[in-house]
Design a protein around this motif. Structure first.
Motif, PDB file in Angstrom:
ATOM      1  N   LYS A   1       0.813  -1.214   0.000  1.00 49.28           N
ATOM      2  CA  LYS A   1       0.000   0.000   0.000  1.00 49.28           C
ATOM      3  C   LYS A   1       0.850   1.269   0.000  1.00 49.28           C
ATOM      4  CE  LYS A   1      -3.708  -2.210   2.661  1.00 49.28           C
ATOM      5  NZ  LYS A   1      -4.623  -2.082   3.836  1.00 49.28           N
ATOM      6  N   ARG A   2       2.155   1.084   0.119  1.00 48.65           N
ATOM      7  CA  ARG A   2       3.044   2.248   0.141  1.00 48.65           C
ATOM      8  C   ARG A   2       2.838   3.099  -1.118  1.00 48.65           C
ATOM      9  NH1 ARG A   2       7.620   2.913   3.067  1.00 48.65           N
ATOM     10  NH2 ARG A   2       7.640   0.664   3.534  1.00 48.65           N
ATOM     11  N   GLY A   3       2.714   4.390  -0.918  1.00 45.92           N
ATOM     12  CA  GLY A   3       2.531   5.309  -2.040  1.00 45.92           C
ATOM     13  C   GLY A   3       1.090   5.638  -2.349  1.00 45.92           C
ATOM     14  N   THR A   4       0.134   4.933  -1.720  1.00 49.54           N
ATOM     15  CA  THR A   4      -1.282   5.270  -1.912  1.00 49.54           C
ATOM     16  C   THR A   4      -1.528   6.683  -1.396  1.00 49.54           C
ATOM     17  OG1 THR A   4      -1.924   2.953  -1.621  1.00 49.54           O
ATOM     18  CG2 THR A   4      -3.653   4.619  -1.369  1.00 49.54           C
ATOM     19  N   PRO A   5      -2.194   7.542  -2.170  1.00 49.70           N
ATOM     20  CA  PRO A   5      -2.424   8.922  -1.716  1.00 49.70           C
ATOM     21  C   PRO A   5      -3.083   8.970  -0.343  1.00 49.70           C
ATOM     22  CG  PRO A   5      -3.073   8.666  -3.995  1.00 49.70           C
ATOM     23  CD  PRO A   5      -2.770   7.282  -3.495  1.00 49.70           C
ATOM     24  N   THR A   6      -2.648   9.902   0.466  1.00 49.34           N
ATOM     25  CA  THR A   6      -3.211  10.075   1.801  1.00 49.34           C
ATOM     26  C   THR A   6      -3.735  11.511   1.953  1.00 49.34           C
ATOM     27  OG1 THR A   6      -2.771   9.767   4.169  1.00 49.34           O
ATOM     28  CG2 THR A   6      -0.988  10.683   2.841  1.00 49.34           C
ATOM     29  N   MET A   7      -4.106  11.895   3.140  1.00 47.79           N
ATOM     30  CA  MET A   7      -4.723  13.194   3.436  1.00 47.79           C
ATOM     31  C   MET A   7      -6.086  13.345   2.777  1.00 47.79           C
ATOM     32  SD  MET A   7      -1.707  16.058   3.645  1.00 47.79           S
ATOM     33  CE  MET A   7      -1.442  16.164   1.902  1.00 47.79           C
ATOM     34  N   GLY A   8      -6.740  12.210   2.468  1.00 47.11           N
ATOM     35  CA  GLY A   8      -8.062  12.277   1.856  1.00 47.11           C
ATOM     36  C   GLY A   8      -9.112  12.891   2.755  1.00 47.11           C
ATOM     37  N   GLY A   9      -8.823  12.965   4.043  1.00 47.07           N
ATOM     38  CA  GLY A   9      -9.767  13.603   4.953  1.00 47.07           C
ATOM     39  C   GLY A   9     -10.071  15.041   4.596  1.00 47.07           C
ATOM     40  N   THR A  10      -9.130  15.704   3.919  1.00 45.65           N
ATOM     41  CA  THR A  10      -9.381  17.087   3.517  1.00 45.65           C
ATOM     42  C   THR A  10     -10.602  17.189   2.609  1.00 45.65           C
ATOM     43  OG1 THR A  10      -7.815  16.809   1.672  1.00 45.65           O
ATOM     44  CG2 THR A  10      -6.958  17.785   3.697  1.00 45.65           C
ATOM     45  N   VAL A  11     -10.823  16.155   1.792  1.00 48.16           N
ATOM     46  CA  VAL A  11     -11.940  16.191   0.846  1.00 48.16           C
ATOM     47  C   VAL A  11     -13.264  16.142   1.578  1.00 48.16           C
ATOM     48  CG1 VAL A  11     -13.037  15.062  -1.112  1.00 48.16           C
ATOM     49  CG2 VAL A  11     -10.542  15.082  -0.930  1.00 48.16           C
ATOM     50  N   PHE A  12     -13.443  15.151   2.489  1.00 45.46           N
ATOM     51  CA  PHE A  12     -14.765  15.046   3.110  1.00 45.46           C
ATOM     52  C   PHE A  12     -14.992  16.105   4.184  1.00 45.46           C
ATOM     53  CE2 PHE A  12     -12.524  11.538   5.487  1.00 45.46           C
ATOM     54  CZ  PHE A  12     -12.644  12.019   6.777  1.00 45.46           C
ATOM     55  N   VAL A  13     -13.930  16.660   4.755  1.00 44.28           N
ATOM     56  CA  VAL A  13     -14.119  17.780   5.698  1.00 44.28           C
ATOM     57  C   VAL A  13     -14.651  18.996   4.944  1.00 44.28           C
ATOM     58  CG1 VAL A  13     -12.911  19.446   7.153  1.00 44.28           C
ATOM     59  CG2 VAL A  13     -12.459  17.009   7.422  1.00 44.28           C
ATOM     60  N   ILE A  14     -14.028  19.322   3.809  1.00 43.09           N
ATOM     61  CA  ILE A  14     -14.478  20.464   3.006  1.00 43.09           C
ATOM     62  C   ILE A  14     -15.879  20.209   2.460  1.00 43.09           C
ATOM     63  CG2 ILE A  14     -14.040  21.773   0.886  1.00 43.09           C
ATOM     64  CD1 ILE A  14     -11.040  21.335   1.395  1.00 43.09           C
ATOM     65  N   ALA A  15     -16.135  18.991   1.985  1.00 44.14           N
ATOM     66  CA  ALA A  15     -17.462  18.655   1.450  1.00 44.14           C
ATOM     67  C   ALA A  15     -18.536  18.795   2.522  1.00 44.14           C
ATOM     68  CB  ALA A  15     -17.451  17.236   0.891  1.00 44.14           C
TER      69      ALA A  15
ATOM     70  N   VAL B   1     -28.231  18.055  11.280  1.00 48.43           N
ATOM     71  CA  VAL B   1     -27.750  18.508   9.976  1.00 48.43           C
ATOM     72  C   VAL B   1     -26.234  18.337   9.881  1.00 48.43           C
ATOM     73  CG1 VAL B   1     -27.483  20.510   8.457  1.00 48.43           C
ATOM     74  CG2 VAL B   1     -29.658  20.120   9.614  1.00 48.43           C
ATOM     75  N   VAL B   2     -25.522  18.675  10.948  1.00 46.77           N
ATOM     76  CA  VAL B   2     -24.067  18.474  10.971  1.00 46.77           C
ATOM     77  C   VAL B   2     -23.730  17.004  10.781  1.00 46.77           C
ATOM     78  CG1 VAL B   2     -21.996  18.558  12.418  1.00 46.77           C
ATOM     79  CG2 VAL B   2     -23.558  20.496  12.380  1.00 46.77           C
ATOM     80  N   ALA B   3     -24.409  16.137  11.543  1.00 49.52           N
ATOM     81  CA  ALA B   3     -24.160  14.701  11.430  1.00 49.52           C
ATOM     82  C   ALA B   3     -24.455  14.206  10.019  1.00 49.52           C
ATOM     83  CB  ALA B   3     -25.003  13.946  12.453  1.00 49.52           C
ATOM     84  N   ALA B   4     -25.537  14.711   9.419  1.00 49.06           N
ATOM     85  CA  ALA B   4     -25.903  14.291   8.065  1.00 49.06           C
ATOM     86  C   ALA B   4     -24.882  14.774   7.042  1.00 49.06           C
ATOM     87  CB  ALA B   4     -27.296  14.822   7.719  1.00 49.06           C
ATOM     88  N   ALA B   5     -24.393  15.998   7.200  1.00 47.49           N
ATOM     89  CA  ALA B   5     -23.408  16.537   6.261  1.00 47.49           C
ATOM     90  C   ALA B   5     -22.122  15.722   6.292  1.00 47.49           C
ATOM     91  CB  ALA B   5     -23.121  18.008   6.586  1.00 47.49           C
ATOM     92  N   VAL B   6     -21.642  15.423   7.496  1.00 46.57           N
ATOM     93  CA  VAL B   6     -20.407  14.638   7.614  1.00 46.57           C
ATOM     94  C   VAL B   6     -20.644  13.212   7.126  1.00 46.57           C
ATOM     95  CG1 VAL B   6     -18.593  13.839   9.172  1.00 46.57           C
ATOM     96  CG2 VAL B   6     -19.668  16.063   9.562  1.00 46.57           C
ATOM     97  N   LEU B   7     -21.823  12.656   7.424  1.00 43.92           N
ATOM     98  CA  LEU B   7     -22.144  11.308   6.963  1.00 43.92           C
ATOM     99  C   LEU B   7     -22.177  11.243   5.438  1.00 43.92           C
ATOM    100  CD1 LEU B   7     -23.114   8.401   7.327  1.00 43.92           C
ATOM    101  CD2 LEU B   7     -25.443   9.282   7.611  1.00 43.92           C
ATOM    102  N   GLY B   8     -22.847  12.206   4.797  1.00 44.01           N
ATOM    103  CA  GLY B   8     -22.899  12.222   3.342  1.00 44.01           C
ATOM    104  C   GLY B   8     -21.519  12.318   2.729  1.00 44.01           C
TER     105      GLY B   8
END
Length: 352
Positions: free
Chosen positions: A46-60, A228-235
């Motif tokens: 798995k080495r080299g798999t892109p990370t920091m993907g949390g930035t996407v769903f936090v912004i979304a 609404v917050v829970a739903a936004a993060v869940l989505g």
């Protein structure tokens, strides 16, 4: 209900479409995951798999939440903004940790002291602000009381309450971080808990003390907006899981795991279900307990209880396939959330 649907729908679409863009961007820049040498040997591929993907769903999630209020022409509430602040603040700490790992090409980012300090600073600001915006309809501000299905016992005071909040925030942000050891495991497990909080927020809204009086109502400041917050993060998380499920095309990194742990702790505190979270997020607690047991037993005896901690790696070394572990652990997460919701529902039911 329209607020919840808009928040979840917008966040889902943005995350599902934005994650592949992030995968290409992070891959071009070399933002790949480094793997610990002492970890399971199967992880080295798995080495080299892109990370920091949390930035996407936090912004979304943030955009989804904002769109829900634009669609309904309502201002955001203090409770929701506090939970989103906690999520964003811890995501920032996680981002720094992830970026240092990538920049220095090592499996360890921020030093443990610096990482803990960042969590404590964000948590302390959240705790102070929660007390600053108490429930305007409660005689005794419940923000200074411990809660299970609702508040119980006497007020513990602002200082002790702040310490309790910090324990929850640091504990659950690290618990989700430990759970994030296999493809899609943390995403699925925390998504189940977020779904539970969407239901809890709706139940509390229908039984809010703003609308009725009596022993069966809830003293919660902004139950709908918390749902609404829970739903936004869940989505946003579901859209991300599409790409994070085994075999993962991207990892959430500490950016995502710390943010998710913060959201869970923030929702538990603001909905006054603090101890209930230990049941709802039971899988994360079990995994964290496995690390505590392993470390404590090894220091006392020099021997190990598990082949490797956290617990999911024990089963990997026992020969279980990664997908099997993830699906079975998801089932445990569902059972824990169902048990927590069952307890909450019994408390919520009208009493004769």
């Amino acid at each position: 209900m329209r607020d919840i649907l808009v928040a979840a729908g917008v966040a889902l679409i943005l995350s599902m479409l934005g994650t592949p863009l992030a995968i290409r961007l992070f891959s071009r820049r070399g933002y790949g995951q480094n793997i610990r040498e002492e970890g399971p040997s199967g992880h080295h591929e798995k080495r080299g798999t892109p990370t920091m993907g949390g930035t996407v769903f936090v912004i979304a999630a943030l955009i989804g939440f904002a769109c829900s209020h634009l669609a309904t022409f309502t201002p955001p509430t203090a409770s929701a903004m506090l939970v989103l602040f906690l999520m964003t603040g811890l995501a920032t700490v996680g981002f720094l940790d992830d970026f240092i790992k990538i920049y220095k090409q090592r499996s360890l980012g921020l030093r443990s002291g610096a990482k803990a300090l960042g969590q404590l600073v964000v948590g302390a600001v959240f705790a102070v602000l929660v007390v600053r915006f108490p429930n305007a309809y409660s005689i005794t501000p419940a923000e200074t009381r411990v809660s299970f299905l609702r508040d119980f016992g006497p007020s513990i005071g602002i200082v002790v309450f702040t310490i309790w909040v910090l324990i929850m925030i640091v504990g659950f942000s690290n618990a989700v971080n430990l759970t994030d050891g296999l493809d899609g495991l943390a995403s699925g497990a925390t998504g189940v808990v977020l779904a539970a909080y969407v239901l809890i927020g709706n139940w509390q809204l229908r039984n809010s003390c703003l609308n009725q009086l009596g022993p069966n109502c809830y003293w919660v400041r902004d139950p709908l907006d918390l749902a609404v917050v829970a739903a936004a993060v869940l989505g946003a998380l579901v859209g991300f899981l599409w790409w994070n499920a085994p075999p993962a095309k991207i990892f959430m990194g500490d950016t995502g795991s710390l943010a998710l742990g913060g959201v869970l702790a923030g929702l538990a505190i603001t909905t006054r279900t603090q101890i209930l979270l230990f049941i709802l997020a039971g899988l994360c607690c079990i995994i964290t307990a496995s690390v505590i047991i392993q470390v404590g037993f090894f220091k006392m005896t020099g021997k190990r209880v598990f082949r490797m901690a956290p617990l999911q790696h024990h089963f990997e070394l026992a020969g279980w396939a990664e997908t099997t572990i993830v699906v079975r652990f998801w089932l445990i997460a569902v059972l824990c959330a169902a048990a927590g919701l069952g307890l909450f529902y019994v408390e919520w039911m009208p009493k004769a």
